[in-house]
Design a protein around this motif. Structure first.
Motif, PDB file in Angstrom:
ATOM      1  N   PRO A  18       0.870  -1.177   0.000  1.00 49.86           N
ATOM      2  CA  PRO A  18       0.000   0.000   0.000  1.00 49.86           C
ATOM      3  C   PRO A  18       0.905   1.224   0.000  1.00 49.86           C
ATOM      4  CG  PRO A  18       0.118  -0.962   2.200  1.00 49.86           C
ATOM      5  CD  PRO A  18       0.876  -1.891   1.270  1.00 49.86           C
ATOM      6  N   PRO A  19       0.514   2.373  -0.555  1.00 49.36           N
ATOM      7  CA  PRO A  19      -0.821   2.686  -1.025  1.00 49.36           C
ATOM      8  C   PRO A  19      -1.109   2.289  -2.472  1.00 49.36           C
ATOM      9  CG  PRO A  19       0.532   4.613  -1.221  1.00 49.36           C
ATOM     10  CD  PRO A  19       1.412   3.546  -0.607  1.00 49.36           C
ATOM     11  N   GLY A  20      -0.072   1.826  -3.200  1.00 49.67           N
ATOM     12  CA  GLY A  20      -0.297   1.455  -4.589  1.00 49.67           C
ATOM     13  C   GLY A  20      -1.375   0.405  -4.731  1.00 49.67           C
ATOM     14  N   ALA A  21      -1.325  -0.622  -3.861  1.00 50.64           N
ATOM     15  CA  ALA A  21      -2.306  -1.698  -3.945  1.00 50.64           C
ATOM     16  C   ALA A  21      -3.709  -1.217  -3.603  1.00 50.64           C
ATOM     17  CB  ALA A  21      -1.905  -2.838  -3.005  1.00 50.64           C
ATOM     18  N   LEU A  22      -3.838  -0.256  -2.661  1.00 53.37           N
ATOM     19  CA  LEU A  22      -5.144   0.319  -2.348  1.00 53.37           C
ATOM     20  C   LEU A  22      -5.665   1.146  -3.512  1.00 53.37           C
ATOM     21  CD1 LEU A  22      -4.705   1.480   1.368  1.00 53.37           C
ATOM     22  CD2 LEU A  22      -6.235  -0.312   0.529  1.00 53.37           C
ATOM     23  N   CYS A  23      -4.755   1.837  -4.193  1.00 48.67           N
ATOM     24  CA  CYS A  23      -5.132   2.618  -5.373  1.00 48.67           C
ATOM     25  C   CYS A  23      -5.677   1.708  -6.462  1.00 48.67           C
ATOM     26  CB  CYS A  23      -3.918   3.397  -5.866  1.00 48.67           C
ATOM     27  SG  CYS A  23      -4.091   4.072  -7.539  1.00 48.67           S
ATOM     28  N   THR A  24      -4.966   0.634  -6.767  1.00 48.15           N
ATOM     29  CA  THR A  24      -5.378  -0.206  -7.896  1.00 48.15           C
ATOM     30  C   THR A  24      -6.612  -1.043  -7.584  1.00 48.15           C
ATOM     31  OG1 THR A  24      -3.707  -1.853  -7.235  1.00 48.15           O
ATOM     32  CG2 THR A  24      -3.092  -0.274  -8.953  1.00 48.15           C
ATOM     33  N   GLY A 156      -2.065   2.768   8.480  1.00 46.56           N
ATOM     34  CA  GLY A 156      -1.354   3.632   7.547  1.00 46.56           C
ATOM     35  C   GLY A 156      -2.198   4.815   7.113  1.00 46.56           C
ATOM     36  N   ILE A 157      -2.074   5.923   7.827  1.00 45.44           N
ATOM     37  CA  ILE A 157      -2.884   7.103   7.522  1.00 45.44           C
ATOM     38  C   ILE A 157      -2.434   7.753   6.212  1.00 45.44           C
ATOM     39  CG2 ILE A 157      -3.558   9.399   8.319  1.00 45.44           C
ATOM     40  CD1 ILE A 157      -3.210   8.353  11.183  1.00 45.44           C
ATOM     41  N   ALA A 158      -1.135   8.029   6.093  1.00 47.55           N
ATOM     42  CA  ALA A 158      -0.620   8.634   4.862  1.00 47.55           C
ATOM     43  C   ALA A 158      -0.791   7.688   3.679  1.00 47.55           C
ATOM     44  CB  ALA A 158       0.845   9.010   5.036  1.00 47.55           C
ATOM     45  N   LEU A 159      -0.658   6.382   3.919  1.00 42.41           N
ATOM     46  CA  LEU A 159      -0.802   5.407   2.838  1.00 42.41           C
ATOM     47  C   LEU A 159      -2.221   5.442   2.264  1.00 42.41           C
ATOM     48  CD1 LEU A 159       1.068   2.329   4.373  1.00 42.41           C
ATOM     49  CD2 LEU A 159       2.000   4.247   3.063  1.00 42.41           C
ATOM     50  N   SER A 160      -3.216   5.476   3.139  1.00 43.13           N
ATOM     51  CA  SER A 160      -4.607   5.498   2.676  1.00 43.13           C
ATOM     52  C   SER A 160      -4.931   6.807   1.973  1.00 43.13           C
ATOM     53  CB  SER A 160      -5.559   5.285   3.857  1.00 43.13           C
ATOM     54  OG  SER A 160      -5.328   4.042   4.473  1.00 43.13           O
ATOM     55  N   LEU A 161      -4.486   7.931   2.545  1.00 44.44           N
ATOM     56  CA  LEU A 161      -4.710   9.223   1.896  1.00 44.44           C
ATOM     57  C   LEU A 161      -4.019   9.271   0.536  1.00 44.44           C
ATOM     58  CD1 LEU A 161      -4.255  11.718   4.876  1.00 44.44           C
ATOM     59  CD2 LEU A 161      -6.369  11.244   3.651  1.00 44.44           C
ATOM     60  N   GLY A 162      -2.803   8.721   0.479  1.00 41.99           N
ATOM     61  CA  GLY A 162      -2.060   8.711  -0.774  1.00 41.99           C
ATOM     62  C   GLY A 162      -2.756   7.902  -1.852  1.00 41.99           C
ATOM     63  N   ALA A 163      -3.335   6.764  -1.461  1.00 39.40           N
ATOM     64  CA  ALA A 163      -4.077   5.943  -2.423  1.00 39.40           C
ATOM     65  C   ALA A 163      -5.250   6.708  -3.001  1.00 39.40           C
ATOM     66  CB  ALA A 163      -4.556   4.663  -1.740  1.00 39.40           C
ATOM     67  N   ALA A 164      -5.992   7.400  -2.127  1.00 39.50           N
ATOM     68  CA  ALA A 164      -7.140   8.178  -2.594  1.00 39.50           C
ATOM     69  C   ALA A 164      -6.711   9.293  -3.542  1.00 39.50           C
ATOM     70  CB  ALA A 164      -7.897   8.759  -1.401  1.00 39.50           C
ATOM     71  N   MET A 165      -5.595   9.961  -3.218  1.00 41.94           N
ATOM     72  CA  MET A 165      -5.099  11.033  -4.084  1.00 41.94           C
ATOM     73  C   MET A 165      -4.627  10.475  -5.430  1.00 41.94           C
ATOM     74  SD  MET A 165      -5.549  13.930  -2.920  1.00 41.94           S
ATOM     75  CE  MET A 165      -6.108  14.635  -1.380  1.00 41.94           C
ATOM     76  N   ALA A 166      -4.024   9.296  -5.402  1.00 43.40           N
ATOM     77  CA  ALA A 166      -3.573   8.686  -6.648  1.00 43.40           C
ATOM     78  C   ALA A 166      -4.756   8.377  -7.554  1.00 43.40           C
ATOM     79  CB  ALA A 166      -2.776   7.418  -6.355  1.00 43.40           C
ATOM     80  N   VAL A 167      -5.831   7.844  -6.985  1.00 50.01           N
ATOM     81  CA  VAL A 167      -7.037   7.560  -7.764  1.00 50.01           C
ATOM     82  C   VAL A 167      -7.598   8.850  -8.358  1.00 50.01           C
ATOM     83  CG1 VAL A 167      -9.426   6.741  -7.660  1.00 50.01           C
ATOM     84  CG2 VAL A 167      -7.617   5.469  -6.492  1.00 50.01           C
ATOM     85  N   THR A 168      -7.631   9.908  -7.555  1.00 48.82           N
ATOM     86  CA  THR A 168      -8.134  11.200  -8.036  1.00 48.82           C
ATOM     87  C   THR A 168      -7.293  11.709  -9.202  1.00 48.82           C
ATOM     88  OG1 THR A 168      -8.949  11.784  -5.828  1.00 48.82           O
ATOM     89  CG2 THR A 168      -8.620  13.592  -7.376  1.00 48.82           C
ATOM     90  N   ALA A 169      -5.970  11.615  -9.063  1.00 52.89           N
ATOM     91  CA  ALA A 169      -5.078  12.089 -10.121  1.00 52.89           C
ATOM     92  C   ALA A 169      -5.250  11.262 -11.387  1.00 52.89           C
ATOM     93  CB  ALA A 169      -3.628  12.025  -9.638  1.00 52.89           C
ATOM     94  N   ILE A 170      -5.383   9.952 -11.237  1.00 48.50           N
ATOM     95  CA  ILE A 170      -5.550   9.073 -12.401  1.00 48.50           C
ATOM     96  C   ILE A 170      -6.849   9.385 -13.128  1.00 48.50           C
ATOM     97  CG2 ILE A 170      -6.015   6.679 -13.078  1.00 48.50           C
ATOM     98  CD1 ILE A 170      -3.992   5.862 -10.871  1.00 48.50           C
ATOM     99  N   GLN A 171      -7.926   9.554 -12.397  1.00 47.98           N
ATOM    100  CA  GLN A 171      -9.205   9.863 -13.041  1.00 47.98           C
ATOM    101  C   GLN A 171      -9.135  11.200 -13.769  1.00 47.98           C
ATOM    102  OE1 GLN A 171     -11.520   9.338  -9.376  1.00 47.98           O
ATOM    103  NE2 GLN A 171     -12.696   7.756 -10.419  1.00 47.98           N
ATOM    104  N   SER A 172      -8.468  12.178 -13.172  1.00 48.09           N
ATOM    105  CA  SER A 172      -8.309  13.479 -13.831  1.00 48.09           C
ATOM    106  C   SER A 172      -7.499  13.334 -15.116  1.00 48.09           C
ATOM    107  CB  SER A 172      -7.622  14.466 -12.881  1.00 48.09           C
ATOM    108  OG  SER A 172      -8.384  14.657 -11.710  1.00 48.09           O
TER     109      SER A 172
END
Length: 372
Positions: A18-24, A156-172
């Motif tokens: 994580p956070p890559g795995a949470l993102c995907t 993992g607080i930063a890990l979870s937040l990072g995953a959410a931000m990665a998803v947001t960036a990818i969708q954008s």
């Protein structure tokens, strides 16, 4: 029908943590085909991240030896058929081995490359090692969460937040690509994400900072059954509702009164200790009091609200967090949680290589060489 806004998007997932795995896993929930690129030494084992179903469900798996000198050529062909690549390696590490963003961009300029790192792609700390507490500490978020220097979060607080931000960036980036034909490189820093989280109402960077310090109206109270409730009556409306329900008009003018805060908290502590936590929630919440049960993770499985919302689902018998994105299209299609259990490592290798244009004789030769 299920709402799958990313259906048709092909994701190559090079993340093992994580956070890559949470993102995907979120991308899979949104309909993307996620293919984990995994070590051929693990072929046949269950494809899970840290053995956790929550980060592994709904993905396909291809096995290869990335240390093999021919890996770069093979990935070049896979990049041509990919749309999104997600990785969490050290900055520049994949490019140095011949299969980073420069190579993916050359193979397919529409590729969206999401690199998730602790401290970003540049800056003095870019190559520093770290874990979640490192990113929380660097960002100022750890000190903002608690002044207790011995406090270490259990999740993992930063890990979870990072995953959410990665998803947001990818969708954008997907929207931008579909509009212009251009791919993108996404630099997601977990430390940056922690700094961004400071921007909530108590932003300590602001001249009008309003830190949420513990007070009688905002704290945890133990109840008769040993469980706790979280009281959050910081506004006049919710505080008045509490005083009325408890028949304590004498506390009405004590809101935010620092001189009497300890005395007020003591009164409330004695009161809440007389009944079980859920009794207090069921009695007070309907009257407008901001009061909530404090759940441990295992207690979520019996929480009525969690059950009603379907916030936990089961994959192959294991409870996992559901997709928190509740999206309903205008035609009535709704988002869902991908409950397909993890496949064995390498289970989809032949099918994915075939789709990328590899002939059967080439696949046989790749197996003989030990690359896949």
């Amino acid at each position: 029908m299920t709402f799958l806004p990313l259906k048709g998007e092909r994701v190559l997932d090079f993340t093992g943590f994580p956070p890559g795995a949470l993102c995907t896993v979120m991308l899979a929930d949104l309909g993307a085909e996620v293919v984990r690129v995994e070590s051929s030494a693990q072929r046949g084992e269950q494809s899970t991240v840290f053995g956790q179903m929550a980060m592994s469900r709904g993905k396909r798996s291809i096995a290869m030896d990335l240390r093999n000198g021919r890996a770069a050529h093979m990935l070049d062909r896979l990049f041509r058929h990919a749309d999104i690549i997600v990785e969490n390696a050290r900055p520049g590490a994949m490019a140095a081995r011949g299969f980073g963003y420069p190579q993916a961009k050359a193979a397919n300029p529409r590729n969206i490359w999401c690199a998730i790192t602790g401290f970003g792609q540049d800056g003095p700390n870019a190559d520093h090692a770290g874990h979640d507490i490192s990113y929380l500490a660097q960002s100022g978020l750890l000190a903002a969460i608690t002044p207790d220097r011995d406090f270490v979060p259990n999740i993992g607080i930063a890990l979870s937040l990072g995953a959410a931000m990665a998803v947001t960036a990818i969708q954008s980036a997907v929207i931008h690509r579909d509009r212009t034909g251009e791919g993108a490189f996404l630099d997601i820093s977990l430390s940056d994400v922690g700094i961004w989280a400071l921007g909530a109402g108590m932003n300590p960077l602001s001249e009008q900072s309003s830190p949420c310090e513990p007070s009688a109206d905002r704290r945890l109270y133990s109840c008769a059954d040993g469980r706790c409730i979280a009281l959050a009556c910081a506004e006049r409306r919710t505080w008045s509702a509490l005083c009325s329900c408890l028949n304590r008009p004498d506390l009405e003018d004590k809101l935010h009164d620092r001189r009497h805060d300890h005395e007020t908290a003591t009164i409330l502590a004695r009161t809440f200790a007389t009944k079980p936590a859920l009794d207090w929630v069921n009695e007070l919440a309907p009257s407008g009091v901001a009061i909530t049960i404090v759940n441990r993770a295992d207690e979520l499985l019996s929480d009525a609200h969690v059950a009603a919302r379907g916030s936990i689902t089961y994959v192959d018998g294991s409870p996992v967090p559901s997709n928190p994105l509740r999206i309903t299209s205008s035609s009535g299609q709704r988002s869902a949680t991908n409950v397909e259990k993890p496949r064995p490592v390498g289970d989809d290798t032949d099918a994915i290589l075939s789709r990328a244009g590899f002939r059967s004789d080439e696949v046989i030769e790749l197996r003989k060489s030990g690359l896949v």
